[in-house]
Scaffold this motif. Structure first.
Motif, mmCIF file in Angstrom:
data_model
loop_
_atom_site.group_PDB
_atom_site.id
_atom_site.type_symbol
_atom_site.label_atom_id
_atom_site.label_comp_id
_atom_site.label_asym_id
_atom_site.label_seq_id
_atom_site.Cartn_x
_atom_site.Cartn_y
_atom_site.Cartn_z
ATOM 1 N N ASP A 14 0.831 -1.209 0.000
ATOM 2 C CA ASP A 14 0.000 0.000 0.000
ATOM 3 C C ASP A 14 0.866 1.259 0.000
ATOM 4 O O ASP A 14 0.508 2.269 -0.599
ATOM 5 N N ARG A 18 0.726 4.382 -2.702
ATOM 6 C CA ARG A 18 0.649 5.817 -2.380
ATOM 7 C C ARG A 18 1.809 6.591 -2.985
ATOM 8 O O ARG A 18 1.605 7.635 -3.607
ATOM 9 N N ASP A 25 -5.382 -1.811 -7.788
ATOM 10 C CA ASP A 25 -4.570 -3.005 -7.580
ATOM 11 C C ASP A 25 -3.977 -3.499 -8.893
ATOM 12 O O ASP A 25 -2.876 -4.047 -8.914
ATOM 13 N N ARG A 43 -0.378 -9.353 0.441
ATOM 14 C CA ARG A 43 -0.655 -8.433 1.554
ATOM 15 C C ARG A 43 -0.803 -9.171 2.880
ATOM 16 O O ARG A 43 -0.536 -8.602 3.931
#
Length: 70
Positions: A14, A18, A25, A43
């Motif tokens: 993640d 950013r 995704d 993840r």
């Protein structure tokens, strides 16, 4: 001898999304060279190859030292 395997720190993928301004995704998956369907497993701590770990580390500006080994 089995090749080393790694897992990503929680939030690492993640963070890449950013910092690289990736919105989906699918974009993240393309950036790291996996299918979008694999991201939930990654993840949640699935083991990955050294090659994938290095690619993700490079996107984060890190070395493998910062990636968790099993």
């Amino acid at each position: 001898m089995e090749p080393p395997r790694y897992r990503f720190r929680p939030g690492a993928l993640d963070h890449i999304m950013r910092t690289r301004r990736l919105d989906t995704d699918e974009q993240l998956a393309a950036a790291i060279g996996v299918k979008a369907e694999a991201l939930p497993r990654l993840r949640s701590g699935a083991m990955v190859t050294a090659r994938l770990a290095l690619k993700v580390a490079a996107l984060q500006g890190l070395s493998l030292i910062h990636i968790s080994e099993p």
